[in-house]
Design a protein around this motif. Sequence first.
Motif, PDB file in Angstrom:
ATOM      1  N   ASN A 289     -17.318  33.223  51.786  1.00 26.41           N
ATOM      2  CA  ASN A 289     -16.050  33.922  51.616  1.00 26.41           C
ATOM      3  C   ASN A 289     -16.259  35.275  50.945  1.00 26.41           C
ATOM      4  O   ASN A 289     -15.577  36.251  51.269  1.00 26.41           O
ATOM      5  CB  ASN A 289     -15.084  33.070  50.793  1.00 26.41           C
ATOM      6  CG  ASN A 289     -13.650  33.530  50.954  1.00 26.41           C
ATOM      7  OD1 ASN A 289     -13.136  33.611  52.063  1.00 26.41           O
ATOM      8  ND2 ASN A 289     -12.999  33.852  49.849  1.00 26.41           N
ATOM      9  N   THR A 290     -17.209  35.339  50.011  1.00 26.74           N
ATOM     10  CA  THR A 290     -17.471  36.618  49.335  1.00 26.74           C
ATOM     11  C   THR A 290     -18.076  37.643  50.294  1.00 26.74           C
ATOM     12  O   THR A 290     -17.897  38.847  50.114  1.00 26.74           O
ATOM     13  CB  THR A 290     -18.389  36.427  48.117  1.00 26.74           C
ATOM     14  OG1 THR A 290     -19.443  35.523  48.455  1.00 26.74           O
ATOM     15  CG2 THR A 290     -17.623  35.892  46.927  1.00 26.74           C
ATOM     16  N   LEU A 291     -18.797  37.188  51.310  1.00 28.34           N
ATOM     17  CA  LEU A 291     -19.285  38.108  52.343  1.00 28.34           C
ATOM     18  C   LEU A 291     -18.098  38.723  53.070  1.00 28.34           C
ATOM     19  O   LEU A 291     -18.064  39.944  53.304  1.00 28.34           O
ATOM     20  CB  LEU A 291     -20.181  37.360  53.334  1.00 28.34           C
ATOM     21  CG  LEU A 291     -20.507  38.113  54.634  1.00 28.34           C
ATOM     22  CD1 LEU A 291     -21.379  39.324  54.346  1.00 28.34           C
ATOM     23  CD2 LEU A 291     -21.183  37.186  55.638  1.00 28.34           C
ATOM     24  N   LEU A 292     -17.123  37.903  53.426  1.00 30.77           N
ATOM     25  CA  LEU A 292     -15.937  38.407  54.109  1.00 30.77           C
ATOM     26  C   LEU A 292     -15.181  39.386  53.203  1.00 30.77           C
ATOM     27  O   LEU A 292     -14.667  40.410  53.673  1.00 30.77           O
ATOM     28  CB  LEU A 292     -15.029  37.251  54.514  1.00 30.77           C
ATOM     29  CG  LEU A 292     -15.657  36.179  55.417  1.00 30.77           C
ATOM     30  CD1 LEU A 292     -14.596  35.140  55.800  1.00 30.77           C
ATOM     31  CD2 LEU A 292     -16.286  36.791  56.654  1.00 30.77           C
ATOM     32  N   GLU A 293     -15.107  39.076  51.910  1.00 35.68           N
ATOM     33  CA  GLU A 293     -14.445  39.971  50.960  1.00 35.68           C
ATOM     34  C   GLU A 293     -15.162  41.312  50.888  1.00 35.68           C
ATOM     35  O   GLU A 293     -14.520  42.371  50.817  1.00 35.68           O
ATOM     36  CB  GLU A 293     -14.389  39.302  49.583  1.00 35.68           C
ATOM     37  CG  GLU A 293     -13.440  38.104  49.541  1.00 35.68           C
ATOM     38  CD  GLU A 293     -13.554  37.290  48.267  1.00 35.68           C
ATOM     39  OE1 GLU A 293     -12.679  36.434  48.034  1.00 35.68           O
ATOM     40  OE2 GLU A 293     -14.523  37.489  47.501  1.00 35.68           O
ATOM     41  N   ALA A 294     -16.501  41.279  50.906  1.00 38.35           N
ATOM     42  CA  ALA A 294     -17.275  42.522  50.879  1.00 38.35           C
ATOM     43  C   ALA A 294     -16.981  43.372  52.115  1.00 38.35           C
ATOM     44  O   ALA A 294     -16.766  44.587  52.022  1.00 38.35           O
ATOM     45  CB  ALA A 294     -18.772  42.206  50.793  1.00 38.35           C
ATOM     46  N   ILE A 295     -16.963  42.726  53.273  1.00 33.63           N
ATOM     47  CA  ILE A 295     -16.681  43.437  54.528  1.00 33.63           C
ATOM     48  C   ILE A 295     -15.293  44.069  54.489  1.00 33.63           C
ATOM     49  O   ILE A 295     -15.107  45.245  54.819  1.00 33.63           O
ATOM     50  CB  ILE A 295     -16.806  42.474  55.712  1.00 33.63           C
ATOM     51  CG1 ILE A 295     -18.279  42.112  55.940  1.00 33.63           C
ATOM     52  CG2 ILE A 295     -16.203  43.075  56.984  1.00 33.63           C
ATOM     53  CD1 ILE A 295     -18.492  41.014  56.963  1.00 33.63           C
TER      54      ILE A 295
END
Length: 381
Positions: A289-295
């Motif tokens: 989920n944090t990857l998606l937040e970064a994107i």
Amino acid sequence: MKILMVSIFAPHFFNWTEQLRDSGHEVYWLDVFDSNTHVEKIDFAQQIIGWRYKKNFKGRYFIKNRAPKLNRIVNLLNERKLTDVLESKIKEIRPDVIHSFVIYLSGVPILPVIEKFPEVKWILSTWGSDLYYYREQPKYLEGIKKVLPKIDYLFTDCKRDQEIARENGFQGKFMGVFPGGGGFELEKLAESSKPHEERNIILIKGYQGKHGKCVEVLKAVSGLREEFTNYEIVVFGAAEEVFEFIDSSDLKHWNNLKCLEKLARQEVLELMGRSLLYIGNSSSDGMPNTLLEAIVMGAFPIQSNPGGATAELIEDGKNGVLIEDPTDVQELKNILKEAINGSQDLKAGVAYNFEYIRPMLDRGRVREQVLEKYKLIESEI
């Protein structure tokens, strides 16, 4: 359609369920561990809480803290079983579908009850390490193989887990890959996203333990002091082991390093919106989920790739960098050095994510697709 959600108390679950607001479906939630807390975010759902204890007698917390052996005996007499409560609620509510979130916490424990109601369709949502890690654990795999053949409909947060589910007995209908917590309100979040040129933070996820490998990232960082001099390094959600490592290393003398404990989701998003790089490193996960937040927030992602899940969104070296061995400190050091010295075109990578990946994560778009899936399920009942 009457939907009985069975889940732990978790932000992912609340964000997903909130998509059903004003959808016309009648939604119920059984909190499997009974936090006994009403959740305003899903106040439209009828929340089955406060069910665990027959009597909340005076002195219960004193006994729990001071006399653990006595507490176990008291609990045997005073606690209701999840399976008994679920069976009672199914008979009372008469749901069309039961939707479990996370197989080993909200699927395996209720299987004996599900088998008593073959007319009720069973939906499963998996996320994180739900299948990828636990299929390698014999104790959990046994339960996984019993549950998956009974599942009628499956949602996952990555394509990888659809394949794992099929390999372990799932024969139902695959409903698609969706972010575990639904999408993001992109217009609101845009206000917290700084231009690329104004970003100076290297953001590191601080998880450590069974899956998290933040310490390995910090070991790599510690060998690049000169390269990181002009950046602010922020570790968030730091585990105790991370604080201990920093205190025992040269990093404790770095004035540009800040280590934070758990942050609220909005605080994390705001940090992402000011970060140049985001680094997430773990040995097991679904679509992080944090990857998606970064994107979504415009940080260039450097992310581990367990089982190839991250590679479903990130093309290595183009719109992010994949960490193939989360324990290889030298690999991590090389990746970070290349990201900082200009070998990676960070701005172009972020621009690609904004054009092609970010729109797919819009909450309105995801919600519309998810509701179509529920509509399809309803049509087949």
